[in-house]
Design a protein around this motif. Structure first.
Motif, PDB file in Angstrom:
ATOM      1  N   ARG A  74      -0.735   8.559 -12.953  1.00 46.52           N
ATOM      2  CA  ARG A  74      -1.005   9.839 -13.637  1.00 46.52           C
ATOM      3  C   ARG A  74      -0.018  10.909 -13.192  1.00 46.52           C
ATOM      4  NH1 ARG A  74      -6.646   8.141 -13.101  1.00 46.52           N
ATOM      5  NH2 ARG A  74      -6.663   9.042 -11.027  1.00 46.52           N
ATOM      6  N   LEU A  75       0.268  10.941 -11.878  1.00 47.37           N
ATOM      7  CA  LEU A  75       1.218  11.947 -11.379  1.00 47.37           C
ATOM      8  C   LEU A  75       2.594  11.755 -12.000  1.00 47.37           C
ATOM      9  CD1 LEU A  75       0.161  11.990  -7.624  1.00 47.37           C
ATOM     10  CD2 LEU A  75       0.066  13.953  -9.168  1.00 47.37           C
ATOM     11  N   LYS A  82      -6.500   0.616  -5.398  1.00 48.79           N
ATOM     12  CA  LYS A  82      -7.494   0.857  -6.454  1.00 48.79           C
ATOM     13  C   LYS A  82      -7.578   2.341  -6.779  1.00 48.79           C
ATOM     14  CE  LYS A  82     -11.641  -0.105  -5.175  1.00 48.79           C
ATOM     15  NZ  LYS A  82     -12.859  -0.862  -4.863  1.00 48.79           N
ATOM     16  N   GLU A  83      -7.537   3.163  -5.722  1.00 49.77           N
ATOM     17  CA  GLU A  83      -7.591   4.611  -5.918  1.00 49.77           C
ATOM     18  C   GLU A  83      -6.191   5.183  -6.083  1.00 49.77           C
ATOM     19  OE1 GLU A  83     -10.301   6.310  -6.244  1.00 49.77           O
ATOM     20  OE2 GLU A  83     -11.711   4.715  -5.724  1.00 49.77           O
ATOM     21  N   ASP A  84      -5.230   4.550  -5.415  1.00 52.13           N
ATOM     22  CA  ASP A  84      -3.904   5.137  -5.327  1.00 52.13           C
ATOM     23  C   ASP A  84      -3.053   4.915  -6.571  1.00 52.13           C
ATOM     24  OD1 ASP A  84      -3.205   6.700  -3.230  1.00 52.13           O
ATOM     25  OD2 ASP A  84      -1.637   5.349  -2.515  1.00 52.13           O
ATOM     26  N   ASP A 120      -4.280  -4.859  -2.330  1.00 48.31           N
ATOM     27  CA  ASP A 120      -4.436  -3.773  -1.361  1.00 48.31           C
ATOM     28  C   ASP A 120      -5.631  -2.906  -1.768  1.00 48.31           C
ATOM     29  OD1 ASP A 120      -3.039  -2.135   0.910  1.00 48.31           O
ATOM     30  OD2 ASP A 120      -3.645  -0.692  -0.613  1.00 48.31           O
ATOM     31  N   PRO A 121      -6.594  -2.715  -0.843  1.00 55.02           N
ATOM     32  CA  PRO A 121      -7.804  -1.968  -1.235  1.00 55.02           C
ATOM     33  C   PRO A 121      -7.536  -0.512  -1.606  1.00 55.02           C
ATOM     34  CG  PRO A 121      -7.820  -2.471   1.112  1.00 55.02           C
ATOM     35  CD  PRO A 121      -6.675  -3.226   0.523  1.00 55.02           C
ATOM     36  N   SER A 122      -6.551   0.111  -0.968  1.00 57.19           N
ATOM     37  CA  SER A 122      -6.306   1.523  -1.288  1.00 57.19           C
ATOM     38  C   SER A 122      -5.616   1.692  -2.631  1.00 57.19           C
ATOM     39  CB  SER A 122      -5.471   2.187  -0.191  1.00 57.19           C
ATOM     40  OG  SER A 122      -4.167   1.660  -0.174  1.00 57.19           O
ATOM     41  N   GLY A 142       0.843  -1.190   0.000  1.00 60.22           N
ATOM     42  CA  GLY A 142       0.000   0.000   0.000  1.00 60.22           C
ATOM     43  C   GLY A 142       0.870   1.228   0.000  1.00 60.22           C
ATOM     44  N   CYS A 143       0.223   2.395   0.149  1.00 60.29           N
ATOM     45  CA  CYS A 143       0.987   3.633  -0.021  1.00 60.29           C
ATOM     46  C   CYS A 143       2.034   3.830   1.068  1.00 60.29           C
ATOM     47  CB  CYS A 143       0.067   4.842  -0.121  1.00 60.29           C
ATOM     48  SG  CYS A 143      -0.668   5.345   1.426  1.00 60.29           S
ATOM     49  N   PRO A 175      -3.769   4.414  -9.788  1.00 58.75           N
ATOM     50  CA  PRO A 175      -4.048   5.306 -10.925  1.00 58.75           C
ATOM     51  C   PRO A 175      -3.528   6.718 -10.679  1.00 58.75           C
ATOM     52  CG  PRO A 175      -5.954   3.937 -10.475  1.00 58.75           C
ATOM     53  CD  PRO A 175      -4.990   3.721  -9.345  1.00 58.75           C
ATOM     54  N   SER A 176      -3.662   7.191  -9.435  1.00 58.56           N
ATOM     55  CA  SER A 176      -3.156   8.528  -9.118  1.00 58.56           C
ATOM     56  C   SER A 176      -1.638   8.574  -9.253  1.00 58.56           C
ATOM     57  CB  SER A 176      -3.545   8.914  -7.682  1.00 58.56           C
ATOM     58  OG  SER A 176      -4.939   9.058  -7.572  1.00 58.56           O
ATOM     59  N   ILE A 177      -0.984   7.568  -8.706  1.00 53.94           N
ATOM     60  CA  ILE A 177       0.482   7.521  -8.798  1.00 53.94           C
ATOM     61  C   ILE A 177       0.913   7.527 -10.266  1.00 53.94           C
ATOM     62  CG2 ILE A 177       2.492   6.034  -8.413  1.00 53.94           C
ATOM     63  CD1 ILE A 177       1.057   5.047  -5.834  1.00 53.94           C
TER      64      ILE A 177
END
Lengths: 200, 121
Positions: free
Chosen positions: A175-176, A167-169, A163-165, A135-136, A171-173
């Motif tokens: 794209r950033l 899913k959101e994390d 890791d459930p987070s 995870g993050c 894609p953000s990582i």
């Protein structure tokens, strides 16, 4: 024009009525699809089966179509980019071995890839990375950065995670970092597959 | 460009006032049509689980259970820090309506995109 050329032309032009002139009256289609095995007999039923696959499409593009000769036997290899109404773009490939004599096709043995998401197939090479439970706070960002650096620009990295987070994390990582997220796919077991194309 | 207003909440049942105040402000934002998110970290991640707001109340403030429901009903979102849910053993199955587990990158991306973070407790 040979029988193989006429069949390939009918398929790529999606003019399945043209099967009439080249498939024998008792010709058989034996097709191995992702969903299982199917059989059709006669030009009309074979044409109907092809029409089910390729008749009702919003978009259709021939990416590859060729005839291969093995001794006295011909086979067709073709790949299409397609889009069904209201759905995303897909690609599909089929390999068809033809049996027959004197220009008439008596049997077609077909293997089909199924309609697959286009973005993965159209991009570069496909790589897999299992991020496990990262995870993050466990180094996911650094691990992803290292993995995506190891693939070529334009290549696709498929990241598997539980890791459930993520899913959101993830894609953000991605794209950033300047990469392109193609899809986030949730599986029944709770795991995820996130498909990322390396952008730079 | 992100128009989100991000309210950080770090406390849970052990500190009802600190747990409730970010939701008060965020609910005003959501009720007035703003794109509002409460990011729950540390023990506040329990607030986004089934029964997590039960009994959380501070004098002079609405019961958090009702406020939480109103906030989500107004379109507000609750993000639970993944680095905080994991050591507490909180799984997606326990997460209540309107909440989801996210990582820090999700928040960073929103801030890079123009979101504003608000400290209200």
């Amino acid at each position: 024009m040979t029988g193989a050329e006429r069949v390939l032309e009918a398929i790529t032009a999606r003019d399945f009525s043209a099967f009439d002139g080249v498939l024998g009256p008792t010709s058989q289609l034996r097709a191995l699809l992702p969903s299982g095995f199917v059989e059709e007999t006669g030009p009309a039923d074979i044409a109907s089966r092809f029409s089910q696959w390729f008749g009702n499409l919003e978009a259709f593009e021939v990416l590859e179509a060729r005839i291969e000769i093995t001794g006295d036997r011909s086979s067709l290899q073709y790949r299409f980019r397609t889009r069904r109404p209201g759905e995303d773009e897909t690609v599909i490939s089929q390999h068809v071995v033809l049996f027959g004599t004197n220009g008439t096709v008596d049997a077609m043995h077909l293997v089909c890839s199924g309609f697959r998401p286009a973005q993965e197939a159209l991009a570069g090479a496909l790589h897999d990375y299992d991020a496990g439970t990262l995870g993050c706070a466990d180094g996911l960002t650094q691990a992803f950065k290292q993995q995506i650096r190891e693939v070529g620009v334009g290549d696709v990295l498929r990241v598997h995670t539980v890791d459930p987070s993520a899913k959101e994390d993830l894609p953000s990582i991605a794209r950033l970092m300047g990469h392109k997220v193609h899809s986030v796919e949730a599986h029944p077991d709770g795991s995820l597959t996130i498909t990322v194309e390396r952008g730079k | 460009m992100s128009d989100k207003l991000i309210f950080n909440c770090t406390s849970g049942k052990e500190s009802p006032e600190r747990a409730t105040l970010p939701f008060v402000a965020a609910n005003i934002a959501a009720a007035t049509g703003q794109d509002a998110v409460v990011v729950c970290t540390i023990d506040a991640v329990w607030l986004g689980t089934e029964g997590g707001t039960d009994g959380v109340a501070s004098p002079g403030l609405p019961a958090l259970k009702d406020l939480y429901a109103e906030f989500v009903g107004n379109g507000g979102e609750v993000w639970l820090c993944g680095a905080c849910t994991k050591p507490r053993g909180i799984t997606e199955e326990q997460v209540t309506k309107g909440a989801k587990i996210v990582g820090a990158a999700k928040v960073v991306e929103e801030l890079v995109g123009g979101a504003r973070a608000v400290a209200f407790a």
